[in-house]
Design a protein around this motif. Structure first.
Motif, short mmCIF file in Angstrom:
data_model
loop_
_atom_site.label_atom_id
_atom_site.label_comp_id
_atom_site.label_asym_id
_atom_site.label_seq_id
_atom_site.Cartn_x
_atom_site.Cartn_y
_atom_site.Cartn_z
N THR A 1 0.81 -1.21 0.00
CA THR A 1 0.00 0.00 0.00
C THR A 1 0.84 1.26 0.00
O THR A 1 0.32 2.34 -0.19
CB THR A 1 -0.95 0.02 1.20
OG1 THR A 1 -0.17 -0.04 2.40
CG2 THR A 1 -1.93 -1.12 1.15
N LEU A 2 2.14 1.13 0.21
CA LEU A 2 3.01 2.31 0.16
C LEU A 2 3.39 2.69 -1.27
O LEU A 2 3.83 3.80 -1.51
CB LEU A 2 4.28 2.06 0.98
CG LEU A 2 4.07 1.84 2.48
CD1 LEU A 2 5.39 1.50 3.14
CD2 LEU A 2 3.43 3.06 3.11
N LEU A 3 3.23 1.75 -2.18
CA LEU A 3 3.56 2.02 -3.57
C LEU A 3 2.35 2.61 -4.28
O LEU A 3 1.21 2.26 -3.98
CB LEU A 3 3.97 0.72 -4.27
CG LEU A 3 5.22 0.04 -3.73
CD1 LEU A 3 5.41 -1.31 -4.41
CD2 LEU A 3 6.44 0.91 -3.92
N PRO A 4 2.59 3.48 -5.26
CA PRO A 4 1.45 4.00 -6.02
C PRO A 4 0.78 2.86 -6.79
O PRO A 4 1.45 1.95 -7.28
CB PRO A 4 2.08 5.02 -6.97
CG PRO A 4 3.54 4.79 -6.91
CD PRO A 4 3.86 4.02 -5.69
N GLN A 5 -0.53 2.94 -6.87
CA GLN A 5 -1.29 1.92 -7.57
C GLN A 5 -2.10 2.56 -8.68
O GLN A 5 -2.69 3.62 -8.48
CB GLN A 5 -2.22 1.19 -6.60
CG GLN A 5 -1.47 0.46 -5.51
CD GLN A 5 -2.43 -0.22 -4.54
OE1 GLN A 5 -3.61 -0.37 -4.80
NE2 GLN A 5 -1.90 -0.63 -3.40
N ILE A 6 -2.11 1.92 -9.83
CA ILE A 6 -2.91 2.37 -10.96
C ILE A 6 -3.77 1.19 -11.37
O ILE A 6 -3.28 0.07 -11.53
CB ILE A 6 -2.02 2.81 -12.15
CG1 ILE A 6 -1.11 3.97 -11.73
CG2 ILE A 6 -2.88 3.21 -13.34
CD1 ILE A 6 -0.08 4.35 -12.78
N PHE A 7 -5.05 1.43 -11.53
CA PHE A 7 -5.98 0.37 -11.88
C PHE A 7 -6.44 0.54 -13.33
O PHE A 7 -6.56 1.66 -13.82
CB PHE A 7 -7.18 0.39 -10.94
CG PHE A 7 -6.81 0.07 -9.52
CD1 PHE A 7 -6.78 -1.24 -9.08
CD2 PHE A 7 -6.45 1.08 -8.64
CE1 PHE A 7 -6.41 -1.54 -7.78
CE2 PHE A 7 -6.07 0.80 -7.35
CZ PHE A 7 -6.06 -0.51 -6.91
N THR A 8 -6.67 -0.57 -13.99
CA THR A 8 -7.13 -0.56 -15.37
C THR A 8 -7.91 -1.84 -15.64
O THR A 8 -7.76 -2.82 -14.91
CB THR A 8 -5.94 -0.43 -16.34
OG1 THR A 8 -6.43 -0.23 -17.66
CG2 THR A 8 -5.03 -1.65 -16.31
N THR A 181 5.65 -2.89 -11.72
CA THR A 181 6.37 -2.24 -12.82
C THR A 181 7.44 -1.30 -12.27
O THR A 181 7.44 -0.94 -11.09
CB THR A 181 5.40 -1.43 -13.70
OG1 THR A 181 4.81 -0.39 -12.92
CG2 THR A 181 4.32 -2.32 -14.26
N TRP A 182 8.33 -0.93 -13.16
CA TRP A 182 9.36 0.07 -12.85
C TRP A 182 9.41 1.04 -14.00
O TRP A 182 9.48 0.64 -15.16
CB TRP A 182 10.72 -0.60 -12.67
CG TRP A 182 11.81 0.37 -12.35
CD1 TRP A 182 12.13 0.86 -11.11
CD2 TRP A 182 12.72 0.98 -13.26
NE1 TRP A 182 13.17 1.75 -11.21
CE2 TRP A 182 13.56 1.85 -12.53
CE3 TRP A 182 12.88 0.91 -14.64
CZ2 TRP A 182 14.54 2.60 -13.12
CZ3 TRP A 182 13.86 1.66 -15.23
CH2 TRP A 182 14.70 2.50 -14.47
N HIS A 183 9.30 2.32 -13.69
CA HIS A 183 9.34 3.37 -14.71
C HIS A 183 10.65 4.09 -14.63
O HIS A 183 11.10 4.47 -13.54
CB HIS A 183 8.16 4.34 -14.50
CG HIS A 183 7.96 5.25 -15.65
ND1 HIS A 183 8.70 6.39 -15.81
CD2 HIS A 183 7.11 5.18 -16.70
CE1 HIS A 183 8.31 7.00 -16.91
NE2 HIS A 183 7.34 6.28 -17.47
N ALA A 184 11.30 4.31 -15.77
CA ALA A 184 12.61 4.95 -15.81
C ALA A 184 12.63 6.32 -15.14
O ALA A 184 13.61 6.70 -14.51
CB ALA A 184 13.10 5.07 -17.26
N LYS A 185 11.54 7.04 -15.22
CA LYS A 185 11.50 8.39 -14.64
C LYS A 185 11.04 8.38 -13.19
O LYS A 185 11.55 9.15 -12.36
CB LYS A 185 10.57 9.27 -15.47
CG LYS A 185 10.52 10.71 -15.02
CD LYS A 185 9.68 11.56 -15.96
CE LYS A 185 9.62 13.00 -15.51
NZ LYS A 185 8.76 13.79 -16.39
N TYR A 186 10.09 7.52 -12.86
CA TYR A 186 9.46 7.56 -11.53
C TYR A 186 9.89 6.44 -10.60
O TYR A 186 9.61 6.48 -9.41
CB TYR A 186 7.95 7.54 -11.67
CG TYR A 186 7.43 8.62 -12.56
CD1 TYR A 186 7.49 9.95 -12.16
CD2 TYR A 186 6.92 8.33 -13.82
CE1 TYR A 186 7.04 10.96 -12.98
CE2 TYR A 186 6.46 9.34 -14.64
CZ TYR A 186 6.52 10.65 -14.22
OH TYR A 186 6.08 11.65 -15.05
#
Length: 187
Positions: A1-8, A181-186
């Motif tokens: 829950t500490l990580l940002p979550q995006i739902f789709t 996931t891992w984003h290069a910028k974030y």
């Protein structure tokens, strides 16, 4: 829950032609996110130099194309799958042209078809000779970007890696519930 979550509704991993086309279809039914490990213009699709095989002339037939594919496949092809793909080829090629895909044409403006490899008929189309993959990627990517501009529930994350899939259990074939996931910028 500490990580940002995006739902789709649908997560597509990969932004080559297969991933982008799947995302276009999926976005007609709900929110779709595409993960691209790099930028959208530099995919394996863009490097493809071969052409696209489809029955486009009256001197060719689906049965002939299926036969050629099965022979070239040396017993490794699933005939119903081959037939389904080849049956759909002409309509998908017309769809690409309607989306703005450029194909090599003769002086009269007719699409040039060539005969290559194990094909017994002229049914291969190209763009700029050996740049078909680059043009195919450009065309489908433009379609995705057009859909985004017109309010489609489609989002694309470039430079974003899928590190792991989250499943309901550790059993083979367990339903996928999400992805890490891992984003290069974030990060």
């Amino acid at each position: 829950t500490l990580l940002p979550q995006i739902f789709t509704d649908t997560l597509v991993i990969g932004a080559g032609i297969a991933g982008l086309r799947a995302a276009i279809a999926s976005s007609e039914h709900g929110e779709t996110i595409v993960l691209a490990k790099g930028d959208l213009k530099h995919t394996n699709t863009a490097w493809a130099q071969g052409g696209i095989a489809a029955v486009t002339t009256t001197s060719d037939s689906t049965d002939s194309h299926v036969r050629d594919t099965l022979v070239a496949g040396a017993g490794l092809c699933d005939e119903p799958a081959v037939r389904q793909i080849i049956d759909a080829g002409p309509s998908h090629l017309r769809e690409l042209v309607s989306w703005g895909m450029r194909l090599d044409r003769d002086a009269a403006g007719e699409i040039l078809v060539g005969r290559e490899g194990g094909h017994s008929a002229s049914r291969i189309v190209h763009t700029d000779g050996d740049a078909t993959g680059r043009e195919l990627q450009r065309c489908v990517l433009d379609r995705v970007l057009d859909l985004k501009r017109t309010g489609s529930p489609l989002r694309v994350f470039e430079n974003c890696f899928a590190l792991d899939l989250i499943t309901a259990t550790n059993e083979p074939g367990a339903p996928v519930m999400g992805a890490i996931t891992w984003h290069a910028k974030y990060g």
